[in-house]
Design a protein around this motif. Structure first.
Motif, PDB file in Angstrom:
ATOM      1  N   UNK A   1       0.859  -1.180   0.000  1.00  0.00           N
ATOM      2  CA  UNK A   1       0.000   0.000   0.000  1.00  0.00           C
ATOM      3  C   UNK A   1       0.896   1.231   0.000  1.00  0.00           C
TER       4      UNK A   1
ATOM      5  N   UNK B   1       3.135   0.535   3.298  1.00  0.00           N
ATOM      6  CA  UNK B   1       3.569  -0.707   3.943  1.00  0.00           C
ATOM      7  C   UNK B   1       3.378  -1.880   2.985  1.00  0.00           C
TER       8      UNK B   1
ATOM      9  N   UNK C   1       2.763  -2.306  12.685  1.00  0.00           N
ATOM     10  CA  UNK C   1       1.462  -2.525  12.034  1.00  0.00           C
ATOM     11  C   UNK C   1       0.514  -3.310  12.927  1.00  0.00           C
TER      12      UNK C   1
ATOM     13  N   UNK D   1      -4.152  11.888   4.770  1.00  0.00           N
ATOM     14  CA  UNK D   1      -3.772  10.527   4.348  1.00  0.00           C
ATOM     15  C   UNK D   1      -4.368   9.533   5.332  1.00  0.00           C
ATOM     16  N   UNK D   2      -5.024   8.503   4.818  1.00  0.00           N
ATOM     17  CA  UNK D   2      -5.478   7.389   5.652  1.00  0.00           C
ATOM     18  C   UNK D   2      -4.728   6.130   5.231  1.00  0.00           C
ATOM     19  N   UNK D   3      -4.080   5.490   6.153  1.00  0.00           N
ATOM     20  CA  UNK D   3      -3.470   4.175   5.900  1.00  0.00           C
ATOM     21  C   UNK D   3      -4.291   3.148   6.657  1.00  0.00           C
ATOM     22  N   UNK D   4      -4.357   1.938   6.130  1.00  0.00           N
ATOM     23  CA  UNK D   4      -5.084   0.884   6.841  1.00  0.00           C
ATOM     24  C   UNK D   4      -6.570   0.958   6.581  1.00  0.00           C
TER      25      UNK D   4
ATOM     26  N   UNK E   1      -7.359  -1.977   2.953  1.00  0.00           N
ATOM     27  CA  UNK E   1      -5.914  -2.163   2.921  1.00  0.00           C
ATOM     28  C   UNK E   1      -5.447  -2.384   4.346  1.00  0.00           C
ATOM     29  N   UNK E   2      -5.835  -3.505   4.938  1.00  0.00           N
ATOM     30  CA  UNK E   2      -5.687  -3.650   6.383  1.00  0.00           C
ATOM     31  C   UNK E   2      -4.232  -3.699   6.863  1.00  0.00           C
ATOM     32  N   UNK E   3      -4.015  -3.052   7.986  1.00  0.00           N
ATOM     33  CA  UNK E   3      -2.770  -3.216   8.722  1.00  0.00           C
ATOM     34  C   UNK E   3      -2.922  -4.467   9.583  1.00  0.00           C
ATOM     35  N   UNK E   4      -1.794  -5.041   9.935  1.00  0.00           N
ATOM     36  CA  UNK E   4      -1.825  -6.340  10.626  1.00  0.00           C
ATOM     37  C   UNK E   4      -2.699  -6.325  11.879  1.00  0.00           C
TER      38      UNK E   4
ATOM     39  N   UNK F   1      -4.166   4.556  10.344  1.00  0.00           N
ATOM     40  CA  UNK F   1      -3.290   5.682  10.670  1.00  0.00           C
ATOM     41  C   UNK F   1      -3.692   6.847   9.795  1.00  0.00           C
TER      42      UNK F   1
ATOM     43  N   UNK G   1      -2.866  10.869   8.747  1.00  0.00           N
ATOM     44  CA  UNK G   1      -1.803  11.891   8.743  1.00  0.00           C
ATOM     45  C   UNK G   1      -2.406  13.210   8.285  1.00  0.00           C
TER      46      UNK G   1
ATOM     47  N   UNK H   1       0.721  12.571  13.048  1.00  0.00           N
ATOM     48  CA  UNK H   1       0.546  11.170  12.641  1.00  0.00           C
ATOM     49  C   UNK H   1      -0.210  10.472  13.762  1.00  0.00           C
TER      50      UNK H   1
ATOM     51  N   UNK I   1      -1.997   7.029  14.645  1.00  0.00           N
ATOM     52  CA  UNK I   1      -2.494   5.659  14.511  1.00  0.00           C
ATOM     53  C   UNK I   1      -3.641   5.461  15.500  1.00  0.00           C
TER      54      UNK I   1
END
Lengths: 340, 340
Positions: free
Chosen positions: A45, A71, A107, B50-53, B57-60, B65, B67, B82, B84
């Motif tokens: 990603x 990641x 993560x 920014x969105x992660x996860x 798009x899963x984080x473990x 997260x 930003x 940042x 999470x």
């Protein structure tokens, strides 16, 4: 609410980071190659890049800041890179024009594991590692001479990284400014690696004697002409990382047997390949992505001296940041404390 | 390349940060009010988040997260946050579900000035400060009782911040879970501020006795009914910070004399106001932006006990992060070292 639940992140300065880097060029190259493979397989990603500053929304010092993160799927860490750059007034203050840091998060928990105050060096290295991977996979078996087009910091890192993937120690250096050329020549020769550097302002001379060429300038028009390129040459282009930038005569793509983009999406919208598409010297479906090439050993030149002309266009992908930050973090935390 | 040119950034832990926060609630409130004014005047830059996860798009660890970054035009600093969050498994490990940090950079040089390892607390405070600003400007002169809808961490911070803008110390606390209600009641009463807390599971009871109400839940359907709202009440809604979230019966907007959004753009696309627009109980041109209200003293209720019903819908804007991070950084660096 004293935060006692959170273990504090480790903070590493450039001095700490440099200790790891001294001995880990090959690890960097390998981990970044692995990142490109994941990228091309869609197994990572990479968030859209944030840009702060610039012409429309200027920061006071006139610079900008770029934030990249991502990641690998199912990986233990995610990485955020913050890279302020182009603060032209900094030179006068004796501080770097480009700086930056990388942050490694778990993560599994979202906890900040470490802060790498790398001052932008890891970006230089991950970019140079890309050139080294290309040289390893697409560089001719017998590199006659390495042609370096450009005399900036990244040009030095490209040469540095190449020492690990080719035994050739002869460099032909092209630049526009004699002072910059001389400074880089003496920097390289002082490294104790055995670099023998000849300098030129004639690109024809460079192209006719070198079969491994790296272009690393901020040029906005073609520097390297197709008629000068010798059969069996590999060219890595790292300069054209934004709209309007260009280093190659797009006719080179008609000669080339293999054209590779670090990110197809990126390189077809800006960068060398976009100029080729515009000039109709290459079509998008002829472009191979770097991760795909890395994962396809039959396409590598390794161990052969064939006549193919190959080109890698690299503008940089956040997965490189993810990989180098993780690698450095893991190396630093496995070091005994006395080494830090 | 040892980075000697870069002065190292200051790294502050939550323990350091808490020392400043103890005495600076009013400064926080003022600096965030100033930020909202700049935001509504278009005098700041807030980058896309920014969105992660997340689900796709899963984080473990299943979390995400976010930003955020930005700066006030012509200001000396820019800020990156940042954050999470939603790492549900963390509770079992004894670490917070939401964490995070803020970074303050010089807008003149791009240099990283300081790292605030606030573990997400500054986000809680900047969000609570928004409620305090609203209470100061739109709260009735005589607050009979403060109604708090929700028993989470942010609900506590909202009460904490309100102590600085109203002399009222009577709180009516609504929640669904008796254990959570009791826990929050005893937390508040232990603060030594003099909070007298009554608890209820009946929203009608809360609405009929309170003329300053804050909703701070993760509800996805209306909790507060229009028929229960008394004349002269101000309601601040901070729960509906994403698609599908809702705390207010949208009919409240037809009763309301003034409807305010921290960000018109945001609140009309999700949040309470978006539900009102959908239900046609309010039109977009009747919504005032918070910064505009702050800059228009004639619209404030301050010093008056009128019958107006007012609503602030707040989903959070990065300019709040920018302002609190700068304020804390400046306070921390002006403290004598011995206080840290």
């Amino acid at each position: 609410m004293d935060g006692s639940g959170c273990p504090p992140p480790k903070v590493f300065t450039l001095k700490d980071i440099n200790k790891v880097l001294e001995t880990s060029a090959l690890q960097i190259i390998d981990s970044i190659a692995e990142g490109f493979v994941a990228y091309s397989k869609g197994e990572c990603v990479v968030a859209p890049v944030i840009h702060l500053g610039g012409d429309e929304q200027p920061l006071k010092g006139g610079g900008d800041c770029c934030i990249k993160c991502g990641f690998l799927n199912d990986d233990d860490f995610f990485v955020v890179k913050i890279a302020p750059g182009s603060f032209a007034g900094n030179a006068q203050l004796g501080i770097p024009t480009n700086t930056g840091l990388m942050l490694v998060f778990s993560s599994r928990t979202g906890m900040l594991e470490c802060i790498l105050l790398d001052e932008g060096i890891l970006t230089e290295l991950r970019t140079a590692a890309c050139g080294a991977i290309a040289a390893r996979l697409l560089g001719p078996k017998t590199v006659r001479k390495i042609g370096i087009v450009g005399t900036g910091i990244q040009a030095r890192y490209q040469v540095d990284m190449l020492q690990h993937v080719t035994p050739c120690r002869e460099v032909v250096l092209w630049g526009r400014n004699q002072q910059h050329i001389e400074a880089m020549k003496s920097d390289l020769e002082a490294k104790g690696v055995g670099w023998k550097v000849t300098t030129t302002k004639d690109m024809k001379e460079l192209a006719s004697s070198c079969n491994l060429i790296v272009t690393v300038t901020t040029a906005r028009e073609a520097l390297l002409k197709s008629e000068d390129i010798q059969p069996g040459t590999h060219i890595t282009c790292v300069g054209a990382d934004g709209n309007g930038k260009q280093e190659l005569d797009p006719t080179i793509f008609s000669l080339a047997d293999l054209v590779v983009a670090d990110s197809k999406k990126q390189c077809t919208s800006f960068g060398e390949i976009s100029h080729g598409i515009h000039a109709k010297t290459i079509s998008e479906n002829k472009v191979m992505e770097f991760g795909e090439l890395i994962a396809s050993p039959t396409l590598h030149r390794k161990g052969m001296d064939d006549d193919r002309i190959t080109v890698l266009d690299s503008a940089g992908v956040a997965v490189q940041d993810v990989q180098i930050a993780k690698m450095v973090f893991q190396s630093l935390t496995s070091l005994p404390r006395s080494k830090l």
